[in-house]
Each structure stands twice: as C-alpha cells, then as structure tokens.
Design a protein around this motif. Structure first.
Motif, PDB file in Angstrom:
ATOM      1  N   UNK A  63       6.368  32.324  12.797  1.00  0.00           N
ATOM      2  CA  UNK A  63       5.712  32.146  11.506  1.00  0.00           C
ATOM      3  C   UNK A  63       5.529  30.693  11.153  1.00  0.00           C
ATOM      4  N   UNK A  64       6.565  29.877  11.379  1.00  0.00           N
ATOM      5  CA  UNK A  64       6.448  28.441  11.102  1.00  0.00           C
ATOM      6  C   UNK A  64       5.394  27.802  12.014  1.00  0.00           C
ATOM      7  N   UNK A  65       5.404  28.191  13.295  1.00  0.00           N
ATOM      8  CA  UNK A  65       4.418  27.640  14.234  1.00  0.00           C
ATOM      9  C   UNK A  65       3.003  28.042  13.823  1.00  0.00           C
ATOM     10  N   UNK A  66       2.828  29.293  13.403  1.00  0.00           N
ATOM     11  CA  UNK A  66       1.510  29.763  12.985  1.00  0.00           C
ATOM     12  C   UNK A  66       1.043  29.028  11.740  1.00  0.00           C
ATOM     13  N   UNK A  67       1.945  28.840  10.785  1.00  0.00           N
ATOM     14  CA  UNK A  67       1.575  28.146   9.547  1.00  0.00           C
ATOM     15  C   UNK A  67       1.128  26.713   9.837  1.00  0.00           C
ATOM     16  N   UNK A  68       1.903  26.001  10.650  1.00  0.00           N
ATOM     17  CA  UNK A  68       1.557  24.620  10.957  1.00  0.00           C
ATOM     18  C   UNK A  68       0.253  24.492  11.713  1.00  0.00           C
ATOM     19  N   UNK A  69       0.044  25.352  12.712  1.00  0.00           N
ATOM     20  CA  UNK A  69      -1.174  25.272  13.515  1.00  0.00           C
ATOM     21  C   UNK A  69      -2.405  25.675  12.711  1.00  0.00           C
ATOM     22  N   UNK A  70      -2.276  26.726  11.892  1.00  0.00           N
ATOM     23  CA  UNK A  70      -3.406  27.157  11.059  1.00  0.00           C
ATOM     24  C   UNK A  70      -3.767  26.074  10.056  1.00  0.00           C
ATOM     25  N   UNK A  71      -2.769  25.441   9.444  1.00  0.00           N
ATOM     26  CA  UNK A  71      -3.034  24.373   8.478  1.00  0.00           C
ATOM     27  C   UNK A  71      -3.739  23.196   9.150  1.00  0.00           C
ATOM     28  N   UNK A  72      -3.268  22.814  10.332  1.00  0.00           N
ATOM     29  CA  UNK A  72      -3.875  21.690  11.047  1.00  0.00           C
ATOM     30  C   UNK A  72      -5.334  21.977  11.394  1.00  0.00           C
ATOM     31  N   UNK A  73      -5.586  23.182  11.924  1.00  0.00           N
ATOM     32  CA  UNK A  73      -6.951  23.539  12.292  1.00  0.00           C
ATOM     33  C   UNK A  73      -7.840  23.705  11.063  1.00  0.00           C
ATOM     34  N   UNK A  74      -7.279  24.207   9.981  1.00  0.00           N
ATOM     35  CA  UNK A  74      -8.062  24.412   8.765  1.00  0.00           C
ATOM     36  C   UNK A  74      -8.581  23.080   8.228  1.00  0.00           C
ATOM     37  N   UNK A  75      -7.752  22.049   8.251  1.00  0.00           N
ATOM     38  CA  UNK A  75      -8.200  20.723   7.797  1.00  0.00           C
ATOM     39  C   UNK A  75      -9.188  20.129   8.804  1.00  0.00           C
TER      40      UNK A  75
ATOM     41  N   UNK B 102      -6.313  36.101  14.242  1.00  0.00           N
ATOM     42  CA  UNK B 102      -5.955  36.244  15.658  1.00  0.00           C
ATOM     43  C   UNK B 102      -4.853  35.268  16.056  1.00  0.00           C
ATOM     44  N   UNK B 103      -4.949  34.035  15.557  1.00  0.00           N
ATOM     45  CA  UNK B 103      -3.934  33.036  15.890  1.00  0.00           C
ATOM     46  C   UNK B 103      -2.564  33.445  15.367  1.00  0.00           C
ATOM     47  N   UNK B 104      -2.513  33.936  14.132  1.00  0.00           N
ATOM     48  CA  UNK B 104      -1.242  34.394  13.572  1.00  0.00           C
ATOM     49  C   UNK B 104      -0.706  35.582  14.358  1.00  0.00           C
ATOM     50  N   UNK B 105      -1.606  36.511  14.713  1.00  0.00           N
ATOM     51  CA  UNK B 105      -1.173  37.673  15.472  1.00  0.00           C
ATOM     52  C   UNK B 105      -0.607  37.323  16.838  1.00  0.00           C
ATOM     53  N   UNK B 106      -1.259  36.369  17.529  1.00  0.00           N
ATOM     54  CA  UNK B 106      -0.783  35.965  18.852  1.00  0.00           C
ATOM     55  C   UNK B 106       0.594  35.319  18.763  1.00  0.00           C
ATOM     56  N   UNK B 107       0.806  34.464  17.758  1.00  0.00           N
ATOM     57  CA  UNK B 107       2.084  33.765  17.641  1.00  0.00           C
ATOM     58  C   UNK B 107       3.210  34.673  17.153  1.00  0.00           C
ATOM     59  N   UNK B 108       2.877  35.758  16.455  1.00  0.00           N
ATOM     60  CA  UNK B 108       3.913  36.685  15.979  1.00  0.00           C
ATOM     61  C   UNK B 108       4.137  37.853  16.927  1.00  0.00           C
ATOM     62  N   UNK B 109       3.228  38.024  17.884  1.00  0.00           N
ATOM     63  CA  UNK B 109       3.339  39.164  18.790  1.00  0.00           C
ATOM     64  C   UNK B 109       4.643  39.177  19.587  1.00  0.00           C
ATOM     65  N   UNK B 110       5.101  38.049  20.138  1.00  0.00           N
ATOM     66  CA  UNK B 110       6.382  38.095  20.875  1.00  0.00           C
ATOM     67  C   UNK B 110       7.547  38.577  20.021  1.00  0.00           C
ATOM     68  N   UNK B 111       7.575  38.136  18.751  1.00  0.00           N
ATOM     69  CA  UNK B 111       8.660  38.572  17.871  1.00  0.00           C
ATOM     70  C   UNK B 111       8.571  40.066  17.581  1.00  0.00           C
ATOM     71  N   UNK B 112       7.344  40.575  17.435  1.00  0.00           N
ATOM     72  CA  UNK B 112       7.171  42.006  17.159  1.00  0.00           C
ATOM     73  C   UNK B 112       7.604  42.835  18.366  1.00  0.00           C
ATOM     74  N   UNK B 113       7.211  42.397  19.565  1.00  0.00           N
ATOM     75  CA  UNK B 113       7.567  43.138  20.771  1.00  0.00           C
ATOM     76  C   UNK B 113       9.066  43.087  21.036  1.00  0.00           C
ATOM     77  N   UNK B 114       9.682  41.931  20.741  1.00  0.00           N
ATOM     78  CA  UNK B 114      11.117  41.787  21.002  1.00  0.00           C
ATOM     79  C   UNK B 114      11.955  42.309  19.849  1.00  0.00           C
ATOM     80  N   UNK B 115      11.359  42.538  18.702  1.00  0.00           N
ATOM     81  CA  UNK B 115      12.108  42.994  17.543  1.00  0.00           C
ATOM     82  C   UNK B 115      13.102  41.969  17.050  1.00  0.00           C
ATOM     83  N   UNK B 116      12.758  40.691  17.194  1.00  0.00           N
ATOM     84  CA  UNK B 116      13.671  39.609  16.832  1.00  0.00           C
ATOM     85  C   UNK B 116      13.215  38.945  15.531  1.00  0.00           C
TER      86      UNK B 116
END
Length: 419
Positions: A264-276, A242-256
């Motif tokens: 993607x970078x923001x999702x990777x960093x946040x997921x890694x931080x929360x995972x630890x 869900x976290x990855x989907x929320x952070x990538x949703x703006x890019x998908x909607x904007x097609x950017x």
C-alpha cells in the motif's frame, strides 16, 4: 487566428526539436554556428526574467562568437534557442538580463512564483466571471442534481442487511446495486468536470494575454479535444487502479497484512509520483491540440526537474480549495441534519440521509463549493503549464507576440494592460 495557446496551437514544443505550427516571425539576420548552449538545470527565480534594452549586446556563450544587437526570435529545438533573437546566455534562458517584465494579462511574462500563480487564477475568476461562472455553475448544478436524485431514489431503496439471517445472494445484489449507482454518479461527475476543465483551459489561456472569452468561443475551441481529454482521464484512472492492484496482489495471494501495508505504501508513493509527472498532460492536450502519447510525453518533459515544486503548488491548491469547500458544505449539511435528518445521531445512523431537506441543503452547498473551487484548480494547472514552458522553452516570446507587444526582448513596449 491568434498565434497563441488555445487557438492556432503552439503545436510541437521547442524541447521536442520542432517548430511551432503557427506563423513564425522573421528569423534573425545571423546565427552563430554550433549546437549552442544547453538549458541550465537551474532556472532564474521570479522577477529576474526580462529582456535586454534596445541596442545592447548580450554576453556571448562560451565557444560562440559575440552576438550583435538583433531582433526577432531565437530558433527552437536547443539550436540557439534564445531570447528576443539573442543566443541563450549561460545559466538558462533569460539569465543575466534584468528588467521589468510586461504583463498583458493576469500574469507577468516571466517565470512565476507561487503567489503569482494563485493570484493569476483568482484574477481570472474575478475579471472574467461572466464566462467562468456560468460554466462552473451549470456543471455544478447538473452534478449535484444527479447526486441528490441518486441518493433519494436509488440509494434510498438499497438496504445492506448485515444481520446473520441475511442471505449471501441478497448481500451481493445490494452491494452490486450500490456499486452500479456509485459508478453512474461518478460518470456524470466525470463528464461534467471534463467539459468544464476543457472550456476553462481556453478561458485561462486567453486571460494570460489579457483577452476576454465567451462561453460559445470556449466551447468551439475545446470541443474537438474533448474525446481525447476523456480518454486521457480514463487512462489515468485505469492505470492507477491497475498499478494499485498489481502492487497489492502479492499480499492478497499470500494473505499477509504486513505485505499488504508495504504494498500500500509503495502504491501510494508511485501513484503520487506518476500523477504529478502527468499533471500537465491535460493543458498540453488542449492547448497544443496534441495526441494522447504526445500529451503524456509533453507533461513528463515539462515536469522533469520540477517535481517537488509542482507537487507543492498542487498540494497547496487542493488544500485551499478543500478548505473552502468544507466551510461551505459542512455548515449546510449539519443544518440539514438538525432540521430534517434527526440531528447528528440520525446522520450517523443513516436514518435521515434520504430526507429532501437534508439532500437539498447539502446539494446547495455542493453547488456553491464546486462553482468556486473548480475554476481555481483548473486555473492553477493551466498557469503551471504556462510557467514551465516559459522557464524551459521561452514561451513568453510567443505569448508576447500574440498579445501585440512590440519589440519584445529589446525594450518591449506593452499594450494597455488587459485582464
């Protein structure tokens, strides 16, 4: 019942301001009043966590009356949480007291270094292989057998036609079938891994005390928490998606594409931080018989201030286990491809991926790799949990009492070294 992790359960932690659920030792004869010193943000390094000698008067904390030579345990919850009945000295629990730490099991009862955590995991695998090996071997066989059968009879019948003449419905049906079988295979792996993790957690917790475990005993101690462990793992997986989907949703909607890379970078960093941050939730759930919210809360508190250290140890462990698995699986995969799969070209084109010879050799490599790496990863996680509780909550006092060490904290006498 032994009053130690995995049996009578430590229950709520000192950091939560609650006492242990197990039988408590006699309280010290006298306690200074006041809130007492707080834990220091800087914990003592390995090798400097030990007890004062018998009869020695430790230095008193600022604003507190001098502490006499007492025996027993300090209380929990930050109210005079001490070491062997003494108030905690300035600088954190155990600071200022020097001496040799006792070692009833696979680790010394003091804050651990990286080498000691890895060595403790390997020592448990070596000394208690009669319990560890059958569990991991059975799980690895089931997981790899399911994988081989799926690839042979399910994936082999699914053809992804990428030609221009292929209809959209055929492509969607093929992708759906592939996704369904992949999910089924992942579910089997998840269940097997969870059962092994739960039982190995109990074996490692006893190994800390120098006590042997049986497979039946590990199952009896862990089975009541298996549904919660499954739910915890499921929540982590769903939350990550869900976290990855929320952070990538703006890019998908904007097609950017640029916005997608940033997300993607923001999702990777946040997921890694929360995972630890939640990496110690599993041992907290199993050893403290905690609920899901309590397990997440315990992990968050234990990791606080030690994120980089736990990340480094976890990353190095995964690097080591990945390398070990690779040197076992890759040669057998290439051998199977050469003998039964039409060589490297056949493996790349997928024409030989469903041959029995290749699948069997790859499955054997996977069984050996999982049997070795699974207990290593579980052991490091459990020992990290124990280490953090020793550093923050003086868990060594409870472990010493459960291991039968007399007068721990006042010139302790250790029982014969176990393993």
């Amino acid at each position: 019942m032994n009053d130690s992790p995995g049996w009578a359960t430590p229950g709520s932690s000192p950091s939560d301001g609650e006492g242990s659920h197990g039988t408590q030792p006699p309280a010290p004869a006298a306690r200074p009043s006041g809130d007492g010193p707080k834990w220091s943000a800087e914990q003592p390094p390995p090798g400097q966590w030990s007890s004062p000698t018998a009869g020695q008067t430790p230095p008193s904390a600022p604003g507190q009356p001098p502490a006499g030579p007492q025996q027993g345990w300090g209380s929990y919850g930050g109210q005079q949480a001490g070491y062997g009945g003494y108030p905690a000295p300035p600088g954190g629990p155990g600071a200022g007291y020097r001496g040799a730490a006792v070692k009833p099991g696979v680790i010394p009862l003091r804050p651990l270094g990286l080498g000691e955590i890895l060595d403790g995991a390997v020592a448990t695998m070596r000394k208690h292989w009669r319990s560890v090996l059958p569990i991991t071997l059975a799980v690895a066989v089931v997981v790899q057998l399911a994988s081989v059968l799926m690839q042979k009879f399910a994936f082999g019948d699914v053809v992804l036609d990428q030609s221009d003449t292929a209809s959209l419905d055929d492509q969607i049906n093929a992708l759906g079938a592939t996704a369904s079988m992949t999910l089924a295979e992942m579910f089997i792996q998840l269940v097997g891994t969870l059962v092994a993790t739960a039982m190995l957690t109990m074996i490692f917790s006893r190994a800390v005390l120098g006590q042997a475990s049986t497979i039946g005993g590990a199952w009896r101690e862990s089975r009541s928490q298996l549904p919660r462990l499954f739910a915890l793992t499921l929540l982590l997986g769903v939350g990550t998606a869900l976290l990855i989907g929320v952070l990538l949703l703006p890019a998908i909607l904007a097609g950017s594409v640029g916005l997608g890379v940033l997300g993607g970078f923001a999702a990777f960093g946040l997921v890694l931080w929360l995972w630890i941050k939640f990496s110690l939730a599993s041992p907290a759930l199993m050893l403290e018989k905690a609920t899901l919210p309590k397990a997440f809360s315990r992990s968050w508190k234990l990791v606080k201030g030690s994120w980089w250290r736990i990340f480094g140890i976890t990353f190095l462990t995964n690097l080591i286990t990945g390398f070990v698995a690779g040197i076992i699986v890759l040669p057998l995969t290439f051998l199977g491809a050469t003998l039964f799969g039409g060589g490297i070209d056949g493996l790349a084109e997928g024409t030989g991926s469903a041959s029995w010879g290749l699948l069997i050799l790859t499955g054997i490599g996977g069984i050996i790799g999982l049997t070795i790496t699974m207990p290593m990863q579980s052991g490091v996680t459990v020992l990290l949990y124990v280490d953090q509780r020793i550093r923050r909550e003086a868990l060594d006092l409870e472990l010493a009492r459960a291991a039968g060490i007399e007068n721990y904290g006042t010139g302790a006498t250790a029982p014969p070294t176990g393993g």
